[in-house]
Design a protein around this motif. Structure first.
Motif, PDB file in Angstrom:
ATOM      1  N   UNK B  68      -0.187  -7.641 -16.375  1.00 24.28           N
ATOM      2  CA  UNK B  68      -0.499  -8.461 -15.301  1.00 24.28           C
ATOM      3  C   UNK B  68       0.610  -9.427 -14.744  1.00 24.28           C
ATOM      4  N   UNK B 163     -10.084  -6.932 -17.127  1.00 19.62           N
ATOM      5  CA  UNK B 163      -9.035  -7.911 -16.228  1.00 19.62           C
ATOM      6  C   UNK B 163      -7.696  -8.135 -16.789  1.00 19.62           C
ATOM      7  N   UNK B 164      -6.685  -8.061 -15.852  1.00 16.70           N
ATOM      8  CA  UNK B 164      -5.073  -8.241 -16.700  1.00 16.70           C
ATOM      9  C   UNK B 164      -4.900  -9.629 -15.984  1.00 16.70           C
ATOM     10  N   UNK B 165      -5.748 -10.488 -15.483  1.00 13.02           N
ATOM     11  CA  UNK B 165      -5.319 -11.969 -15.031  1.00 13.02           C
ATOM     12  C   UNK B 165      -4.132 -11.776 -14.240  1.00 13.02           C
ATOM     13  N   UNK B 166      -3.856 -10.852 -13.396  1.00 12.04           N
ATOM     14  CA  UNK B 166      -2.745 -10.794 -12.177  1.00 12.04           C
ATOM     15  C   UNK B 166      -2.822 -11.831 -11.345  1.00 12.04           C
TER      16      UNK B 166
END
Lengths: 637, 252
Positions: B68, B163-166
């Motif tokens: 991310x 979710x990768x929190x990018x």
């Protein structure tokens, strides 16, 4: 000094219990008087930070990324092992212990590995309690799958993103402790030196990567969880930021480095496609269940795969290893791919790849079945290469992806420097000469959640730790050295880019100390690395200044450390004149060309002491004692 | 296999959060179509350095779509023209010879530019600190199988937890709202019995933290889902809104 592994006495199964009882404790209300620094926020660092803070210690946690959630543990796909025996297929703590010791080719400590197996079940419980969404069966129970090197199904997983979910679990615990003020979090900070006062690790110097400011932090103990060193080879499956700097600087300050030559090379990665290539991508080992590995029989055969008739193909793994076929262990599969390519029979534009062909599996089971099993991997391959693996064979080649070696630690995970603890991939302790799949996640979390919370207290309770401030002369000295080194890098203003020099080092390492090593190649590398290091320090170009965000400067510092560390890795490989696990010495092989251990001479941990840059490191041996398992030679014919 | 293209790049340059930014025009020659987008930037940066100029700063790490870290708006779209991937997974074959490519950082008040294409996403960490966890200390957890969880719940939790929190959702949103990011975490935990215990406090605290960070409101545009590299569904936002409403009404 002599190496004391501090392995507790008593029967294997009772060592950890006894040891925990005998370790000194810090009274709950006294814990808040102690400061602990944790460097790195992967599975090991994240879990350690959270656990130590929950106990009441004041924790300062550092990472180089913009958030602790980005550490490279996040990229682990397959799963995490635990001796739960949920499938009722005969697993036990003992079996997980045995598989790990054997998989490591009998080069790990029995006591450490047994403890790892013992706490493995607690990890699954803890992660489940945190809300890690493990795969479930229809009845609501946890699902398991099987993995290499084991005959039981003991691997827990979250689709193909197990590392991500476990890391986010540790991260959420860490964030919770940041929220209540027990952890002070420092992101975009890089540890550039360890500060040792009166023989004990008492602090670190970090560079604030945004402002460029050097910062000093003091504590009663320092925990390194800074990962592995695969990027010394330039191309690996590691993230671009993975580096050896923190470990290396600690080594230069007195911590011994153990077994650096134990590197794991994964056989199924997408091959290099051009000289712009920045990293390699792993394709899960599970593909070898249905894919057949082959190269053309004829050297330099330029025909497309589909135009090469069956009788002109060499399915070399099936030919050489009829009983294991395409499912030989990682090291054997990797070495054979290299041999085929060295023989001029590699495929693809670079000629350094072999085919992994699913045509027969698709014909047998149908495309839908194959899609169900491997759809996401085929999709990933297609995205990267623009080739459809349903229609043409994949091209694969081995790549570096994990390092079993690391800083030497005792049973408490303390290095040879008092007060310096090393966790996860950064230490050497549990995987011997070869790591089994799904065991890296297990070890990182075992170290952070279930070992360090017990062992660090003994040091804090018993060591003499007078209050020191960051004005102490050792802090001043360390910061000065780091700043001078940085200024030197910025002042060279040579002609070559950092990446260019890093690539040259990587290629040198790969060619001479890669999948197969021999005395001549290692000596050649030992001669060339110092020359390259000199070239680096005279001819590298590092733009910009030190007082700003300068990614080139960060990179240059890391490559400079790889230039020193590479020499140690090769020295260790030269010393170990046996083949074991990921370390294949061509001089030590069986008549059939397989790895041959020499237990009488090399059943030791090689712990190296730094003597100065360019000076031969000093070897300390920790003899490995096997009281519970019988050493055997592996065979896959 | 040696296909190459030439591109005109418009690269965002900005010395610091309070400096004025501008586009640097750069002619990228002989770029292999097999290279990834970030490898193309590596080549450009090496050329800049060889010329004695400073490279363009951009965040990246794993280069396989999971950490991310990478955060580029390419031709107006977070993570570029291809769907369901991050910028590091984008390959140059998606571009035409002679094309002009605009490369910008995430643009949002809550994500100040650090330098060039690098932004500060610390706001996401602070939102998680406010409640994106299960309040459980290490040690003493019950056996993992003691709490059966229906497979469909575990799967739904995993969909949200991917979710990768990018921050692409924020960059894509005309209001720079962080609703998809927050909703993904809220949904992940409330789908599971472990997380459901603190569901009420969690959603109130996380939404409060989100508002304090200066993210905009959600107006149901749906750009977040369209640009999310992990294709996280906007239905999570609806679920969070319901939870938030219920929690607000039951607050004492």
């Amino acid at each position: 000094m002599t190496l004391d592994s501090k392995i507790p006495a008593g029967p294997l199964a009772e060592k950890w219990d006894n040891h925990r009882f005998q370790s000194k404790l810090v009274n709950p209300s006294n814990k808040r008087k102690y400061d602990v620094i944790v460097v790195g926020t992967g599975l090991a660092g994240g879990s350690a930070s959270a656990s130590l803070a929950e106990l009441g210690y004041n924790v300062k946690t550092f990472c180089i990324q913009d958030s602790p959630r980005r550490a490279h543990s996040i990229a682990a796909q397959g799963g995490i092992n635990a001796a739960k025996n949920y499938p009722n297929d005969g697993d036990s703590v003992w079996r997980l212990f045995y598989d790990t010791i054997k998989g490591g080719d009998y080069r790990a400590r029995e006591a450490n590995v047994y403890r790892l197996a013992q706490v493995s079940s607690n990890i699954i419980d803890q992660c489940t309690a945190q809300g890690v969404p493990f795969a479930r069966e229809y009845g609501g129970q946890l699902a398991n799958r099987s993995f290499g090197g084991a005959q039981v199904s003991r691997t827990f997983y979250c689709r193909g993103q197990t590392g991500q979910q476990l890391l986010l679990g540790a991260y959420s615990s860490l964030m919770r402790m940041v929220g209540v003020g027990k952890v002070e979090l420092f992101t975009r900070r890089e540890m550039l030196d360890l500060v040792v006062i009166d023989g004990k690790a008492r602090g670190i110097i970090v560079r604030n990567l945004v402002t460029g400011t050097m910062e000093r932090y003091v504590a009663d103990a320092v925990v390194l969880a800074t990962g592995g060193y695969s990027n010394v080879y330039y191309l690996s499956t590691n993230a671009k930021g993975c580096n050896v700097t923190a470990s290396w600087r600690a080594h230069k300050k007195g911590a011994y480095f153990a077994n650096p030559c134990y590197t794991q090379i994964h056989p199924t990665c997408i091959p290099v496609s051009g000289d712009y290539q920045s990293k390699l991508t792993l394709m899960s080992e599970s593909l070898r269940n249905d894919g057949r590995v082959w190269v053309p029989k004829k050297k330099g055969d330029d025909r497309a795969a589909r135009d090469i008739p069956e009788n002109e193909r060499d399915y070399y793994l099936e030919r050489k290893y009829p009983s294991f076929g395409n499912l030989v262990p990682r090291d054997v599969a990797s070495r054979n791919a290299k041999e085929a390519c060295d023989d001029g029979r590699g495929v693809g534009p670079s000629k350094t790849a072999v085919y992994l062909d699913f045509a027969d599996a698709i014909k047998r089971d149908g495309e839908d079945v194959i899609r169900q099993k491997y759809g996401n991997l085929f999709h990933m391959y297609h995205k990267i290469t623009d080739e459809d693996p349903y229609k043409m064979p994949m091209r694969i080649y081995p790549a570096l992806h994990y390092t079993m070696g690391g800083l030497w630690v005792d049973y408490n995970l303390m290095s040879s420097l008092p007060g310096l603890y090393v966790l996860g991939e950064a230490n050497f302790s549990d995987h011997g000469a070869n790591r089994l799949g799904a065991s890296a996640l297990m070890q990182g979390l075992a170290d952070g959640y279930f070992v360090i919370p017990y062992t660090i207290g003994d040091h804090l309770a018993t060591a003499d730790l007078p209050k020191v401030s960051t004005d102490h002369e050792e802090f001043v000295k360390a910061e000065k050295e780091v700043s001078e080194r940085q200024n030197k890098l910025l002042s060279i203003n040579g002609k070559r880019t950092i990446a260019d020099l890093h690539k040259e080092l990587g290629l040198l390492m790969w060619d001479n100390c890669g999948m197969a090593r021999n005395e001549a190649s290692l000596k050649k590398a030992l001669k060339k690395i110092p020359d390259l290091r000199e070239e680096f320090w005279n001819n590298v170009k590092v733009p910009g200044s030190g007082e700003e965000l300068n990614q080139a400067l960060e990179y240059a510092g890391r490559v400079a450390d790889f230039m020193e560390f590479g020499e140690l890795l090769v020295s260790d490989a030269l010393d170990r004149k046996e083949s074991c696990g990921g370390h294949f010495r061509e001089e030590s092989q069986t008549e059939e060309g397989e790895a041959k251990r020499k237990d009488d001479d090399y059943s030791y941990v090689a712990a190296w002491e730094f003597q100065g840059v360019g000076k031969a490191p000093k070897l300390h041996k920790e003899e490995l004692v096997f009281e519970n398992v019988k050493l055997t030679q592996r065979s896959y014919k | 296999m040696s296909d190459t293209i030439n591109l005109t790049l418009k690269l965002w340059q900005q010395k610091g959060p309070n400096e004025k930014g501008r586009f640097l025009t750069y002619e990228a020659k002989n770029i292999s179509t097999h290279a990834s987008f970030l490898e193309m930037l590596d080549v450009v940066n090496d050329e800049l350095m060889e010329k004695g100029e400073e490279p363009i700063a951009f965040d990246h790490d794993c280069r396989e779509g999971i950490c991310g870290m990478c955060s580029l708006v390419i031709n107006g779209r977070p993570h570029g023209p291809d769907g369901g991937i991050t910028a590091c997974q984008l390959h140059m074959r998606k571009f035409k010879d002679g094309e002009t490519v605009w490369i910008e950082p995430w643009r949002a008040k809550a994500f100040p530019v650090v330098r060039d294409l690098v932004v500060d996403r610390g706001a996401f960490d602070r939102i998680i600190q406010a409640g994106g966890f299960v309040n459980v200390n290490n040690g003493g957890a019950a056996d993992a199988n003691a709490l059966p969880i229906p497979k469909r719940n575990a799967e739904a939790a995993m969909d949200a937890a991917a979710c990768i929190g990018c921050g692409a959702c924020v960059a894509a949103c005309r209001n720079a709202s962080a609703m998809l990011f927050v909703a993904a975490k809220v949904s992940h935990l409330s789908f599971l019995p472990q997380g459901a215990v603190e569901k009420r406090e969690r959603v109130l605290n996380m939404v409060k933290a989100m508002d304090e960070e200066g993210f905009g409101s959600c107006t149901n545009g749906g750009q977040c889902e369209a640009e999310c590299p992990k294709e996280i569904s906007v239905s999570n936002i609806a679920r969070m809104n319901r939870e938030y409403l219920a929690a607000s009404l039951s607050s004492s």
